[in-house]
Design a protein around this motif. Structure first.
Motif, PDB file in Angstrom:
ATOM      1  N   GLY A 178       0.765  -1.235   0.000  1.00  0.00           N
ATOM      2  CA  GLY A 178       0.000   0.000   0.000  1.00  0.00           C
ATOM      3  C   GLY A 178       0.799   1.289   0.000  1.00  0.00           C
ATOM      4  O   GLY A 178       0.221   2.377  -0.059  1.00  0.00           O
ATOM      5  N   ALA A 179       2.135   1.206   0.082  1.00  0.00           N
ATOM      6  CA  ALA A 179       2.943   2.420   0.163  1.00  0.00           C
ATOM      7  C   ALA A 179       3.115   3.079  -1.196  1.00  0.00           C
ATOM      8  O   ALA A 179       3.097   2.417  -2.236  1.00  0.00           O
ATOM      9  CB  ALA A 179       4.320   2.091   0.743  1.00  0.00           C
ATOM     10  N   GLU A 180       3.292   4.388  -1.170  1.00  0.00           N
ATOM     11  CA  GLU A 180       3.771   5.126  -2.336  1.00  0.00           C
ATOM     12  C   GLU A 180       5.291   5.150  -2.235  1.00  0.00           C
ATOM     13  O   GLU A 180       5.840   5.311  -1.135  1.00  0.00           O
ATOM     14  CB  GLU A 180       3.221   6.543  -2.353  1.00  0.00           C
ATOM     15  CG  GLU A 180       1.705   6.606  -2.489  1.00  0.00           C
ATOM     16  CD  GLU A 180       1.200   8.033  -2.434  1.00  0.00           C
ATOM     17  OE1 GLU A 180       0.729   8.536  -3.472  1.00  0.00           O
ATOM     18  OE2 GLU A 180       1.265   8.640  -1.357  1.00  0.00           O
ATOM     19  N   VAL A 181       6.002   4.984  -3.368  1.00  0.00           N
ATOM     20  CA  VAL A 181       7.450   4.864  -3.283  1.00  0.00           C
ATOM     21  C   VAL A 181       8.171   5.798  -4.236  1.00  0.00           C
ATOM     22  O   VAL A 181       7.727   6.048  -5.355  1.00  0.00           O
ATOM     23  CB  VAL A 181       7.921   3.411  -3.550  1.00  0.00           C
ATOM     24  CG1 VAL A 181       7.355   2.452  -2.516  1.00  0.00           C
ATOM     25  CG2 VAL A 181       7.582   2.972  -4.957  1.00  0.00           C
ATOM     26  N   LEU A 182       9.295   6.290  -3.742  1.00  0.00           N
ATOM     27  CA  LEU A 182      10.271   6.976  -4.560  1.00  0.00           C
ATOM     28  C   LEU A 182      11.494   6.076  -4.610  1.00  0.00           C
ATOM     29  O   LEU A 182      12.032   5.696  -3.578  1.00  0.00           O
ATOM     30  CB  LEU A 182      10.631   8.345  -3.996  1.00  0.00           C
ATOM     31  CG  LEU A 182      11.647   9.157  -4.820  1.00  0.00           C
ATOM     32  CD1 LEU A 182      11.295  10.643  -4.801  1.00  0.00           C
ATOM     33  CD2 LEU A 182      13.079   8.960  -4.322  1.00  0.00           C
ATOM     34  N   ILE A 183      11.904   5.722  -5.822  1.00  0.00           N
ATOM     35  CA  ILE A 183      13.055   4.858  -6.029  1.00  0.00           C
ATOM     36  C   ILE A 183      14.223   5.722  -6.462  1.00  0.00           C
ATOM     37  O   ILE A 183      14.138   6.442  -7.465  1.00  0.00           O
ATOM     38  CB  ILE A 183      12.754   3.793  -7.101  1.00  0.00           C
ATOM     39  CG1 ILE A 183      11.626   2.878  -6.626  1.00  0.00           C
ATOM     40  CG2 ILE A 183      14.009   2.990  -7.440  1.00  0.00           C
ATOM     41  CD1 ILE A 183      11.112   1.951  -7.702  1.00  0.00           C
ATOM     42  N   GLY A 184      15.315   5.665  -5.707  1.00  0.00           N
ATOM     43  CA  GLY A 184      16.510   6.402  -6.068  1.00  0.00           C
ATOM     44  C   GLY A 184      17.614   5.451  -6.474  1.00  0.00           C
ATOM     45  O   GLY A 184      17.779   4.381  -5.872  1.00  0.00           O
ATOM     46  N   ASP A 185      18.379   5.830  -7.484  1.00  0.00           N
ATOM     47  CA  ASP A 185      19.486   4.983  -7.926  1.00  0.00           C
ATOM     48  C   ASP A 185      20.531   5.856  -8.600  1.00  0.00           C
ATOM     49  O   ASP A 185      20.195   6.864  -9.234  1.00  0.00           O
ATOM     50  CB  ASP A 185      18.985   3.916  -8.897  1.00  0.00           C
ATOM     51  CG  ASP A 185      19.922   2.719  -8.991  1.00  0.00           C
ATOM     52  OD1 ASP A 185      19.594   1.664  -8.431  1.00  0.00           O
ATOM     53  OD2 ASP A 185      21.003   2.846  -9.622  1.00  0.00           O
ATOM     54  N   ILE A 186      21.793   5.463  -8.447  1.00  0.00           N
ATOM     55  CA  ILE A 186      22.869   6.201  -9.098  1.00  0.00           C
ATOM     56  C   ILE A 186      22.691   6.178 -10.606  1.00  0.00           C
ATOM     57  O   ILE A 186      23.129   7.094 -11.313  1.00  0.00           O
ATOM     58  CB  ILE A 186      24.244   5.617  -8.692  1.00  0.00           C
ATOM     59  CG1 ILE A 186      25.386   6.526  -9.117  1.00  0.00           C
ATOM     60  CG2 ILE A 186      24.420   4.219  -9.237  1.00  0.00           C
ATOM     61  CD1 ILE A 186      25.493   7.800  -8.330  1.00  0.00           C
ATOM     62  N   GLN A 187      22.039   5.128 -11.122  1.00  0.00           N
ATOM     63  CA  GLN A 187      21.687   5.045 -12.534  1.00  0.00           C
ATOM     64  C   GLN A 187      20.207   5.424 -12.685  1.00  0.00           C
ATOM     65  O   GLN A 187      19.319   4.608 -12.453  1.00  0.00           O
ATOM     66  CB  GLN A 187      21.942   3.639 -13.073  1.00  0.00           C
ATOM     67  CG  GLN A 187      23.398   3.205 -12.996  1.00  0.00           C
ATOM     68  CD  GLN A 187      23.643   1.855 -13.628  1.00  0.00           C
ATOM     69  OE1 GLN A 187      23.391   1.663 -14.819  1.00  0.00           O
ATOM     70  NE2 GLN A 187      24.123   0.905 -12.829  1.00  0.00           N
ATOM     71  N   GLU A 188      19.979   6.669 -13.059  1.00  0.00           N
ATOM     72  CA  GLU A 188      18.611   7.190 -13.091  1.00  0.00           C
ATOM     73  C   GLU A 188      17.699   6.375 -13.996  1.00  0.00           C
ATOM     74  O   GLU A 188      16.512   6.182 -13.695  1.00  0.00           O
ATOM     75  CB  GLU A 188      18.616   8.645 -13.540  1.00  0.00           C
ATOM     76  CG  GLU A 188      17.243   9.297 -13.525  1.00  0.00           C
ATOM     77  CD  GLU A 188      17.279  10.770 -13.893  1.00  0.00           C
ATOM     78  OE1 GLU A 188      16.222  11.429 -13.802  1.00  0.00           O
ATOM     79  OE2 GLU A 188      18.368  11.266 -14.265  1.00  0.00           O
ATOM     80  N   GLU A 189      18.246   5.853 -15.102  1.00  0.00           N
ATOM     81  CA  GLU A 189      17.407   5.102 -16.027  1.00  0.00           C
ATOM     82  C   GLU A 189      16.860   3.831 -15.373  1.00  0.00           C
ATOM     83  O   GLU A 189      15.721   3.418 -15.648  1.00  0.00           O
ATOM     84  CB  GLU A 189      18.177   4.758 -17.305  1.00  0.00           C
ATOM     85  CG  GLU A 189      19.320   3.779 -17.153  1.00  0.00           C
ATOM     86  CD  GLU A 189      20.629   4.413 -16.705  1.00  0.00           C
ATOM     87  OE1 GLU A 189      21.664   3.720 -16.753  1.00  0.00           O
ATOM     88  OE2 GLU A 189      20.605   5.601 -16.313  1.00  0.00           O
ATOM     89  N   LEU A 190      17.634   3.215 -14.490  1.00  0.00           N
ATOM     90  CA  LEU A 190      17.143   2.038 -13.774  1.00  0.00           C
ATOM     91  C   LEU A 190      16.037   2.415 -12.800  1.00  0.00           C
ATOM     92  O   LEU A 190      15.039   1.697 -12.660  1.00  0.00           O
ATOM     93  CB  LEU A 190      18.291   1.358 -13.019  1.00  0.00           C
ATOM     94  CG  LEU A 190      19.382   0.691 -13.849  1.00  0.00           C
ATOM     95  CD1 LEU A 190      20.430   0.065 -12.924  1.00  0.00           C
ATOM     96  CD2 LEU A 190      18.791  -0.369 -14.778  1.00  0.00           C
ATOM     97  N   ALA A 191      16.201   3.536 -12.112  1.00  0.00           N
ATOM     98  CA  ALA A 191      15.174   3.993 -11.173  1.00  0.00           C
ATOM     99  C   ALA A 191      13.870   4.291 -11.893  1.00  0.00           C
ATOM    100  O   ALA A 191      12.782   3.904 -11.438  1.00  0.00           O
ATOM    101  CB  ALA A 191      15.668   5.228 -10.422  1.00  0.00           C
TER     102      ALA A 191
END
Length: 268
Positions: free
Chosen positions: A43-56
């Motif tokens: 049920g959570a809303e998520v922000l995905i961070g990654d050093i490779q923005e395209e993967l995020a």
């Protein structure tokens, strides 16, 4: 998030993250991506961070397609305080708050001690230890009313691991110690801090590291990294993700400061 007695909550209510807003660092693939999917499912809303923005961005798009909910993917360098603060601010701006932060990003170059440069040592600690500190600090600054911080440690945070991993083992011991200290400091703010220590789990990142160290050929797959455990099978990213969900939910509401081993009995 509730900080009181959860005895009267149903099992569905205990595991639900409905209305929670989460950030997962290093979430573009591997453990981080699996964690993001389970938190969204709860049920959570998520922000995905990654050093490779395209993967995020790709992971966020996959979440939106599979679950029909909004997810955000951003570039995130966990060793850079401005980048971490920007990701935290973006989560607040997008979702209206922040309740869960998962410090998952990590690196693990294999370099024998006598050949290790200062730069390599510092780089590993910048991501695995400093990154944990920065994520926890920026999350706590924005967790109005409390929240949960989950640090992905490793069984390497409890013991030596393998030749060439001095920086990794040292940084993961630091992350486990930081988990205990942060739990004490942040408890008055209603923030719980837990560690999750996986055993060896095949992921894309592990595969690339093994290939870079010359342990596996270029055409190897993550399944080639499978290692047996006392329970008779290797671990999967989702094995770790389910324990992170437990930590983030009310199921663990009376826990803070602990680091949970998720290793199939390797440390038994």
């Amino acid at each position: 998030m509730s900080s009181g007695d959860a005895s009267r909550l149903s099992l569905a209510e205990l595991i639900s993250l409905q209305g929670q807003r989460a950030v997962i660092t290093g979430g573009g693939r591997g453990l981080g991506k699996a964690i993001a999917f389970r938190l969204v499912e709860a049920g959570a809303e998520v922000l995905i961070g990654d050093i490779q923005e395209e993967l995020a961005r790709a992971a966020a798009a996959e979440i939106e397609e599979r679950y029909g909910v909004r997810a955000v993917g951003v570039a995130l360098d966990v060793s850079d305080s401005a980048s971490v603060a920007a990701a935290a601010e973006r989560a607040v701006a997008e979702f209206g708050g922040l309740n869960v932060w998962v410090n998952n990003a990590g690196i693990f170059p294999a370099v024998p001690l006598l050949e290790m440069t200062d730069e390599t040592w510092d780089g590993v600690f910048a991501v695995n230890a400093r990154g944990t500190f920065l994520g926890a600090r920026e999350a706590a600054r924005r967790m109005a009313g409390g929240g949960v911080i989950v640090n992905i440690v490793s069984i390497a945070g409890f013991r030596g691991s393998a030749p060439g991993l001095a920086a990794y083992v040292g940084s993961k011991h630091a992350a486990r110690g930081l988990t205990r200290e942060l739990a004490l400091e942040l408890a008055p703010m209603g923030i719980r801090v837990l560690g999750v220590a996986p055993g060896y789990v095949p992921t894309e990142g592990n595969l690339l590291a093994a290939q870079a160290a010359g342990f596996l050929p270029e055409d190897a797959t993550p399944s080639d990294l499978m290692l047996p455990s006392p329970i008779g099978r290797g671990g999967t990213p989702d094995d770790i993700a389910r324990v992170v969900l437990f930590c983030a939910s009310e199921l663990s509401s009376y826990m803070t400061g602990s680091t949970l081993l998720v290793d199939g009995g390797t440390m038994a």
